[in-house]
Design a protein around this motif. Structure first.
Motif, short mmCIF file in Angstrom:
data_model
loop_
_atom_site.label_atom_id
_atom_site.label_comp_id
_atom_site.label_asym_id
_atom_site.label_seq_id
_atom_site.Cartn_x
_atom_site.Cartn_y
_atom_site.Cartn_z
N HIS A 1 13.66 2.73 1.09
CA HIS A 1 14.12 1.85 1.28
C HIS A 1 13.15 1.10 0.19
O HIS A 1 12.88 -0.30 -0.45
N HIS A 2 11.38 1.50 -0.21
CA HIS A 2 11.19 1.42 -1.62
C HIS A 2 11.92 1.65 -3.17
O HIS A 2 11.87 0.59 -3.86
N PHE A 3 12.56 3.18 -2.93
CA PHE A 3 12.81 3.34 -4.39
C PHE A 3 14.07 3.97 -3.98
O PHE A 3 14.05 4.56 -4.12
N LYS A 4 14.93 2.87 -5.14
CA LYS A 4 16.63 3.40 -4.77
C LYS A 4 16.92 4.69 -4.55
O LYS A 4 17.70 5.11 -4.21
N ASN A 5 16.49 4.89 -5.95
CA ASN A 5 16.86 6.19 -6.28
C ASN A 5 16.10 7.16 -6.93
O ASN A 5 14.85 6.06 -7.14
N LYS A 6 15.72 8.83 -7.60
CA LYS A 6 14.55 8.92 -8.15
C LYS A 6 14.57 8.65 -9.89
O LYS A 6 13.32 8.73 -9.80
N GLU A 7 15.47 7.89 -10.05
CA GLU A 7 15.57 7.39 -11.66
C GLU A 7 14.58 6.40 -11.17
O GLU A 7 14.20 5.89 -12.29
N GLU A 8 14.99 5.58 -10.99
CA GLU A 8 14.02 4.01 -10.08
C GLU A 8 13.12 4.62 -10.25
O GLU A 8 11.36 4.04 -10.46
N LEU A 9 12.82 5.37 -8.96
CA LEU A 9 11.37 5.75 -8.71
C LEU A 9 10.14 5.99 -9.91
O LEU A 9 9.41 6.10 -10.26
N LEU A 10 10.88 7.78 -10.78
CA LEU A 10 10.62 7.61 -11.61
C LEU A 10 10.64 6.32 -12.89
O LEU A 10 8.71 6.64 -13.71
N LEU A 11 11.45 5.84 -12.64
CA LEU A 11 11.05 4.72 -14.35
C LEU A 11 9.63 3.38 -13.53
O LEU A 11 9.27 3.03 -14.41
N ALA A 12 9.59 3.75 -12.56
CA ALA A 12 8.41 2.82 -11.98
C ALA A 12 7.38 3.08 -12.04
O ALA A 12 6.22 2.54 -12.38
N ALA A 13 6.94 5.32 -11.66
CA ALA A 13 6.08 5.20 -12.01
C ALA A 13 5.64 5.16 -13.87
O ALA A 13 3.90 5.30 -13.99
N LEU A 14 6.15 5.44 -14.50
CA LEU A 14 6.28 5.07 -15.96
C LEU A 14 5.47 4.40 -16.03
O LEU A 14 4.55 3.42 -16.75
N GLU A 15 5.88 2.68 -15.66
CA GLU A 15 6.02 1.71 -16.32
C GLU A 15 4.13 1.29 -15.42
O GLU A 15 3.30 0.44 -16.08
N ARG A 16 4.13 2.13 -14.29
CA ARG A 16 2.70 1.89 -14.21
C ARG A 16 2.11 2.22 -14.58
O ARG A 16 0.97 1.52 -14.85
N ARG A 17 1.98 3.43 -15.04
CA ARG A 17 1.27 3.96 -16.18
C ARG A 17 1.01 3.06 -17.01
O ARG A 17 0.29 2.78 -18.23
N ASP A 18 2.43 2.69 -18.10
CA ASP A 18 2.63 1.62 -19.01
C ASP A 18 1.56 0.25 -19.11
O ASP A 18 0.52 0.15 -19.87
N GLU A 19 1.39 -0.31 -17.96
CA GLU A 19 0.96 -1.77 -17.77
C GLU A 19 -0.68 -1.13 -17.88
O GLU A 19 -1.00 -1.88 -18.52
N ASP A 20 -1.15 0.16 -17.26
CA ASP A 20 -2.01 0.37 -17.29
C ASP A 20 -3.15 0.07 -18.45
O ASP A 20 -3.68 0.04 -19.90
N VAL B 1 0.49 -1.19 0.47
CA VAL B 1 0.24 0.23 0.08
C VAL B 1 0.51 1.04 -0.22
O VAL B 1 1.14 2.36 -0.70
N ARG B 2 1.49 1.49 0.70
CA ARG B 2 2.98 2.31 1.05
C ARG B 2 3.27 2.39 -0.46
O ARG B 2 3.49 4.03 -1.19
N ARG B 3 3.95 1.50 -1.10
CA ARG B 3 4.39 1.89 -2.11
C ARG B 3 3.85 2.35 -3.72
O ARG B 3 3.66 3.57 -4.70
N GLU B 4 2.49 2.18 -3.00
CA GLU B 4 1.23 2.45 -4.37
C GLU B 4 1.06 3.68 -4.18
O GLU B 4 1.03 4.97 -4.86
N GLU B 5 1.47 4.11 -3.27
CA GLU B 5 1.15 5.46 -2.04
C GLU B 5 2.13 6.36 -2.50
O GLU B 5 1.79 7.79 -3.31
N ILE B 6 3.93 5.90 -2.87
CA ILE B 6 4.62 6.11 -3.25
C ILE B 6 4.44 7.04 -4.58
O ILE B 6 5.00 7.81 -5.37
N LEU B 7 3.97 5.67 -5.46
CA LEU B 7 3.83 5.76 -6.73
C LEU B 7 2.75 6.76 -8.02
O LEU B 7 2.68 7.53 -8.33
#
Lengths: 200, 200
Positions: B55-74, B16-22
Motif C-alpha cells: 500500500h505504501h511502496f508498490k515493490n522492492k525497487e520502489e522501496l529501495l529508491l525511497a530509502a536512498l532518496e531519504r538518506r540523500d535528502e538528509d 508515521v507508518r511510511r517513515e517506519e517502513i523506510l
C-alpha cells in the motif's frame, strides 16, 4: 548448459573445474552479492550438478572466501613485485593499471568489502585482516620512501596508508560505475601532490 | 511482532507508518543488500502484512529508491547548509561528523553504491545521477575556494571533487568495518594538505 553432455564436461581435470567454479563465482558474487546468489545458480552456470560443486567447495561461504583469496593472491603477487622496484606511488598506479584489466575481480572486491560491513557477514574477518595487512604493507613502503626523501617525513605512515587505500577503493567504485574515467590517471593526480618535487 | 494486536498498530497515521517502513528498509538493505532482503522480511520486521506494505511502496525497487532518496535528502540538506557558510574542506569534515551519527544510513549507502555497479541493479541510475550531482556541487565550491585562495588554482575542480568524494567513500567503508577510527580526523588530515597555508 544442459546441451553439453555430462560425459564431455566430466572429462576436465579437477584443478581446471575448480578454477572454472572460482571464475563463475567471482562473476556472480560480484554481480549480485553474496546473498543474491545460490550454490544452485553457480552450479547451473558452470554446467555441473550441485553435489558436483560441493565436492570442490563444501558450502557458499567457503566458495566466497576461496574466490576472495584467489583475487587477493593475485593482487598481492602484483604488489610485492611492484614494491620491490618502485616507489609506493608508482606501485599503486601500476596496481590500478593491473586492476582495470580485470573488472570482474574488482567488482567482486568492491561489492563484498561493502557487504562485509555487516557483523555476521562471512567475509568480515577476511576483509578486516586484509585491510590490516595491506595497510601495514603500504605503510612499510611509505617509511622507505620517507627515508629516501620521496615522501614528506612529517606524515604518519599508517594514517597515510589508510588514506591511499581509501582513495583507491573510492576511485575504483567510481570507475566501475563509469569505466570511461582514467583510473590510473586519477590515482596519479592524487599521489603526485604527495611526492617531494625536488627529488623527481 | 505478532504479540501486538493489529488494531493498535493500525491506529498509526500513514505518514508515521511510511517513515517506519523506510527506517526498517534502510537497516535491512544496509545489513543484507538488495537481493538479501524480501518485502515479506521487511513487512514482518515492521509488523504489518505484505499487502499493508505494498500500500505504501508498490515493490522492492520502489522501496529501495525511497530509502536512498531519504538518506540523500538528509545529506543534501546538511551539505547545502554547510556550503553556505564554510570552505569545502570544513563542510566535508562537518559532513563526516554528521554521518558517523547515523551509521545505518551510511551502511545503506556504502552497500548499495557498491551493489549498483551491476548494470541491471535498480539503484544504478540513482547513483550515477547522484555522483554527477554531488561532484558538480563540490566542484562549484572548490572553484569558490580557489577564487578565495583557500585552494590551489592549478587543480582541476571536477577531478579534485571526484577525489574528495572517493576519499570520503573509502574512509567510510574503513570506518564501518572499524568504528574506532576517527573518520572526521582522517578526512581532515587529507584535506589539510590541500589547503593553502598562508591564508589560514
Amino acid at each position: 548448459m544442459s546441451g553439453v553432455a555430462p560425459s564431455v564436461r566430466n572429462r576436465r581435470p579437477p584443478g581446471v573445474r575448480r578454477e572454472e567454479i572460482l571464475r563463475v563465482a567471482t562473476e556472480m558474487f560480484g554481480d549480485s552479492g553474496y546473498r543474491g546468489v545460490s550454490l544452485a545458480d553457480i552450479a547451473a552456470r558452470v554446467g555441473i550438478s550441485q553435489p558436483g560443486l560441493i565436492h570442490h567447495f563444501k558450502n557458499k561461504e567457503e566458495l566466497l572466501l576461496a574466490a576472495l583469496e584467489r583475487r587477493d593472491e593475485d593482487s598481492r603477487d602484483h604488489m610485492d613485485a611492484m614494491f620491490q622496484e618502485m616507489s609506493v606511488a608508482d606501485a599503486l598506479i601500476s596496481l590500478c593499471r593491473h586492476n582495470v584489466e580485470d573488472p570482474t575481480a574488482m567488482r567482486l572486491y568492491a561489492v563484498e568489502s561493502a557487504e562485509s560491513i555487516e557483523p555476521g557477514h562471512p567475509a568480515r574477518e577476511f576483509f578486516l585482516r586484509r585491510y590490516a595487512r595491506v595497510r601495514e604493507r603500504v605503510a612499510e613502503r611509505i617509511r622507505r620512501d620517507q627515508e629516501l626523501r620521496r615522501l614528506p617525513a612529517a606524515l604518519d605512515p599508517v594514517v597515510l596508508a589508510g588514506e591511499m587505500i581509501a582513495v583507491m577503493d573510492g576511485l575504483q567504485v567510481q570507475w566501475l560505475l563509469d569505466p570511461t574515467m582514467d583510473l590510473p590517471g586519477r590515482m596519479a593526480a592524487y599521489l603526485e601532490r604527495l611526492i617531494i618535487k625536488e627529488d623527481r
